[in-house]
Scaffold this active site. Structure first.
Site, PDB file in Angstrom:
ATOM      1  N   PHE A  76     -14.627  24.599  -1.131  1.00 56.79           N
ATOM      2  CA  PHE A  76     -15.710  25.209  -0.349  1.00 56.79           C
ATOM      3  C   PHE A  76     -16.432  26.295  -1.174  1.00 56.79           C
ATOM      4  O   PHE A  76     -17.594  26.119  -1.572  1.00 56.79           O
ATOM      5  CB  PHE A  76     -15.095  25.768   0.949  1.00 56.79           C
ATOM      6  CG  PHE A  76     -15.924  26.773   1.672  1.00 56.79           C
ATOM      7  CD1 PHE A  76     -17.287  26.558   1.904  1.00 56.79           C
ATOM      8  CD2 PHE A  76     -15.348  27.949   2.154  1.00 56.79           C
ATOM      9  CE1 PHE A  76     -18.055  27.501   2.589  1.00 56.79           C
ATOM     10  CE2 PHE A  76     -16.100  28.892   2.842  1.00 56.79           C
ATOM     11  CZ  PHE A  76     -17.457  28.675   3.050  1.00 56.79           C
TER      12      PHE A  76
ATOM     13  N   ALA B 118      -6.266  27.495  -5.103  1.00 55.90           N
ATOM     14  CA  ALA B 118      -5.167  28.146  -4.395  1.00 55.90           C
ATOM     15  C   ALA B 118      -4.895  27.373  -3.126  1.00 55.90           C
ATOM     16  O   ALA B 118      -5.678  26.506  -2.738  1.00 55.90           O
ATOM     17  CB  ALA B 118      -5.559  29.581  -4.036  1.00 55.90           C
TER      18      ALA B 118
ATOM     19  N   TYR C 202       0.745  34.422   2.335  1.00 56.58           N
ATOM     20  CA  TYR C 202      -0.489  34.217   1.562  1.00 56.58           C
ATOM     21  C   TYR C 202      -0.957  35.540   0.930  1.00 56.58           C
ATOM     22  O   TYR C 202      -1.230  35.601  -0.273  1.00 56.58           O
ATOM     23  CB  TYR C 202      -1.560  33.649   2.497  1.00 56.58           C
ATOM     24  CG  TYR C 202      -2.955  33.625   1.919  1.00 56.58           C
ATOM     25  CD1 TYR C 202      -3.329  32.672   0.981  1.00 56.58           C
ATOM     26  CD2 TYR C 202      -3.914  34.554   2.336  1.00 56.58           C
ATOM     27  CE1 TYR C 202      -4.624  32.644   0.470  1.00 56.58           C
ATOM     28  CE2 TYR C 202      -5.199  34.534   1.834  1.00 56.58           C
ATOM     29  CZ  TYR C 202      -5.552  33.573   0.895  1.00 56.58           C
ATOM     30  OH  TYR C 202      -6.825  33.556   0.390  1.00 56.58           O
TER      31      TYR C 202
HETATM   32  P1  NAD Z   1     -10.684  25.388  -0.664  1.00 58.04           P
HETATM   33  O1  NAD Z   1      -9.402  24.812  -0.161  1.00 58.04           O
HETATM   34  O2  NAD Z   1     -11.956  24.764  -0.202  1.00 58.04           O
HETATM   35  O3  NAD Z   1     -10.690  25.433  -2.255  1.00 58.04           O
HETATM   36  C1  NAD Z   1      -9.526  25.401  -3.048  1.00 58.04           C
HETATM   37  C2  NAD Z   1      -9.751  24.380  -4.143  1.00 58.04           C
HETATM   38  O4  NAD Z   1      -8.671  24.422  -5.065  1.00 58.04           O
HETATM   39  C3  NAD Z   1      -9.828  22.936  -3.614  1.00 58.04           C
HETATM   40  O5  NAD Z   1     -10.917  22.265  -4.219  1.00 58.04           O
HETATM   41  C4  NAD Z   1      -8.487  22.325  -4.031  1.00 58.04           C
HETATM   42  O6  NAD Z   1      -8.574  20.932  -4.208  1.00 58.04           O
HETATM   43  C5  NAD Z   1      -8.209  23.093  -5.309  1.00 58.04           C
HETATM   44  N1  NAD Z   1      -6.773  23.225  -5.629  1.00 58.04           N
HETATM   45  C6  NAD Z   1      -5.802  23.717  -4.819  1.00 58.04           C
HETATM   46  N2  NAD Z   1      -4.617  23.703  -5.464  1.00 58.04           N
HETATM   47  C7  NAD Z   1      -4.843  23.215  -6.705  1.00 58.04           C
HETATM   48  C8  NAD Z   1      -4.017  22.953  -7.838  1.00 58.04           C
HETATM   49  N3  NAD Z   1      -2.696  23.197  -7.819  1.00 58.04           N
HETATM   50  N4  NAD Z   1      -4.579  22.437  -8.956  1.00 58.04           N
HETATM   51  C9  NAD Z   1      -5.906  22.164  -9.006  1.00 58.04           C
HETATM   52  N5  NAD Z   1      -6.745  22.392  -7.955  1.00 58.04           N
HETATM   53  C10 NAD Z   1      -6.214  22.907  -6.818  1.00 58.04           C
HETATM   54  O7  NAD Z   1     -10.646  26.951  -0.270  1.00 58.04           O
HETATM   55  P2  NAD Z   1     -11.788  28.066  -0.328  1.00 58.04           P
HETATM   56  O8  NAD Z   1     -11.923  28.619   1.037  1.00 58.04           O
HETATM   57  O9  NAD Z   1     -12.975  27.587  -1.056  1.00 58.04           O
HETATM   58  O10 NAD Z   1     -11.039  29.177  -1.189  1.00 58.04           O
HETATM   59  C11 NAD Z   1     -11.343  29.414  -2.560  1.00 58.04           C
HETATM   60  C12 NAD Z   1     -10.619  30.683  -3.003  1.00 58.04           C
HETATM   61  O11 NAD Z   1     -11.080  31.818  -2.249  1.00 58.04           O
HETATM   62  C13 NAD Z   1      -9.104  30.633  -2.809  1.00 58.04           C
HETATM   63  O12 NAD Z   1      -8.492  31.278  -3.907  1.00 58.04           O
HETATM   64  C14 NAD Z   1      -8.889  31.420  -1.546  1.00 58.04           C
HETATM   65  O13 NAD Z   1      -7.601  31.980  -1.495  1.00 58.04           O
HETATM   66  C15 NAD Z   1      -9.968  32.482  -1.670  1.00 58.04           C
HETATM   67  N6  NAD Z   1     -10.369  33.073  -0.397  1.00 58.04           N
HETATM   68  C16 NAD Z   1     -11.028  32.330   0.534  1.00 58.04           C
HETATM   69  C17 NAD Z   1     -11.427  32.931   1.721  1.00 58.04           C
HETATM   70  C18 NAD Z   1     -12.192  32.178   2.786  1.00 58.04           C
HETATM   71  O14 NAD Z   1     -12.548  32.773   3.811  1.00 58.04           O
HETATM   72  N7  NAD Z   1     -12.504  30.905   2.595  1.00 58.04           N
HETATM   73  C19 NAD Z   1     -11.121  34.275   1.982  1.00 58.04           C
HETATM   74  C20 NAD Z   1     -10.406  34.990   1.005  1.00 58.04           C
HETATM   75  C21 NAD Z   1     -10.065  34.386  -0.187  1.00 58.04           C
END
Ligand code: NAD
Length: 324
Positions: free
Chosen positions: A20, A86, A153
């Site tokens: 995302f 993550a 987390y």
């Molecule tokens: P998401 O699940 O859409 O994106 C995570 C991506 O990482 C996915 O494309 C997944 O396929 C990939 N991935 C996961 N594990 C993997 C691995 N072992 N090897 C290779 N690829 C891997 O989540 P997001 O919401 O886009 O989050 C992105 C980052 O932002 C994360 O680190 C998350 O912790 C952080 N974050 C998100 C939010 C939120 O509100 N969405 C808030 C705080 C922090």
């Protein structure tokens, strides 16, 4: 084909770039002319999020798991790594702590090690408001002294921050850690709006709301979030820089439910609350981050929480084909 370096363009690696937030970051990096390599195992990411860039040759994908091998070569000539991959599910983290540790901490240390061996010395990391736990100071500043995560987390993300600081200071790197509020918008694949849209599609007359609906949190649009990340990175130059990213206000869960129902054209939805002041183990009743540090550099959030929620709801309804 990825062409040669243009002007100040960087060779950027984005882990989790098919996800995302990662895919929006890839959009922004490609738009400014960076050479982008995405490392993603597509566990929660979606190839469609980056297809345009793969097809045009503006970005390439290394489909690989950070807990395995085969991706390290991609870091060899990178100028900077944006590490987003993550397991981002706070709620589910109570049920699988060892896996979340591997996905978050072990994977991050593996990225840091690959960078050290490749001689890459710049990392941008996506952390979270959950590192603060149940903060007693609201809005919570980056220097909040009593950091005590109350979710698995949040604990893993704080551990990642500590490792990044250690590597950056030991090896003379530059690092940026961003603690996000709730980030919402197009291509979102989890979180409260996603949850409500899917529940209401299954049952348009009743919506289950976790907790008492009074939880108040800051919600920031993904475009503002990516904008803030690139803005802060371009203006700071320390071994370890840390910034909160969010809006300056909050919105409660019942108001989000009302916006989602209204945007779906549903008039008579009854809300059923599971009760208690929080939605799940590890949740907090109130979250608002101070963004004064980012503002002091000249950044301003484009939308408030309510406007961001409305915009994100419409985007999700378009994504899922509910509205054209
Ligand atoms: P998401 O699940 O859409 O994106 C995570 C991506 O990482 C996915 O494309 C997944 O396929 C990939 N991935 C996961 N594990 C993997 C691995 N072992 N090897 C290779 N690829 C891997 O989540 P997001 O919401 O886009 O989050 C992105 C980052 O932002 C994360 O680190 C998350 O912790 C952080 N974050 C998100 C939010 C939120 O509100 N969405 C808030 C705080 C922090």
């Amino acid at each position: 084909m990825i062409t040669g370096k243009k002007g100040n363009a960087l060779k950027a690696v984005v882990t989790g770039g098919a996800g995302f937030i990662g895919s929006h970051l890839v959009d922004a990096l490609v738009a400014r002319g960076d050479e982008v390599t995405v490392i993603d195992n597509l566990s929660t990411g979606d190839l469609r999020n980056i297809t345009t860039h793969l097809d045009s040759g503006a970005a390439r994908l290394v489909r690989s798991d950070l807990l395995g091998d085969g991706w390290q070569d991609a870091i060899r000539d990178a100028d900077r790594v944006y590490h987003l991959a993550a397991d981002p599910d706070v709620r589910a983290s109570a049920g699988n702590p060892a896996s979340v540790y591997d996905q978050n901490v072990t994977a991050t240390v593996r990225v840091l090690e690959a960078m050290r061996q490749a001689g890459c010395s710049e990392i941008v990391f996506t952390s979270t408001s959950t590192v603060y736990g149940e903060a007693r100071v609201i809005p919570t500043p980056e220097e909040y002294p009593g950091m005590q995560p109350i979710s698995i987390y949040g604990a893993t993300k704080l551990a990642c921050e500590a490792m990044i600081s250690g590597y950056a200071h030991t090896y003379g790197w530059r690092s940026w850690v961003f603690r996000f509020a709730n980030i919402i918008g197009e291509r979102s694949n989890h979180g409260v709006i996603w949850d409500f849209v899917h529940k209401l599609r299954a049952n348009p007359s009743e919506l289950e709301i976790l907790g008492d609906g009074r939880q108040q949190k800051s919600y920031c649009s993904v475009s503002a979030c990516v904008d803030a990340v690139l803005f802060a990175v371009s203006r700071t130059n320390e071994p370890f820089s840390c910034f909160n990213i969010g809006t300056e206000d909050w919105i409660d869960v019942t108001s989000i439910a009302s916006i989602v129902a209204a945007e779906m054209g549903l008039r008579d939805v009854s809300f059923r609350y599971t009760g208690g002041d929080r939605g799940w183990v590890g949740d907090v009743p109130r979250m608002l981050l101070s963004v004064e540090k980012l503002k002091s550099l000249g950044w301003r959030p484009a939308l408030n929480s309510e406007a961001a929620v409305r915009e994100a709801t419409r985007a999700l309804l378009r994504d899922t084909g509910v509205i054209p």
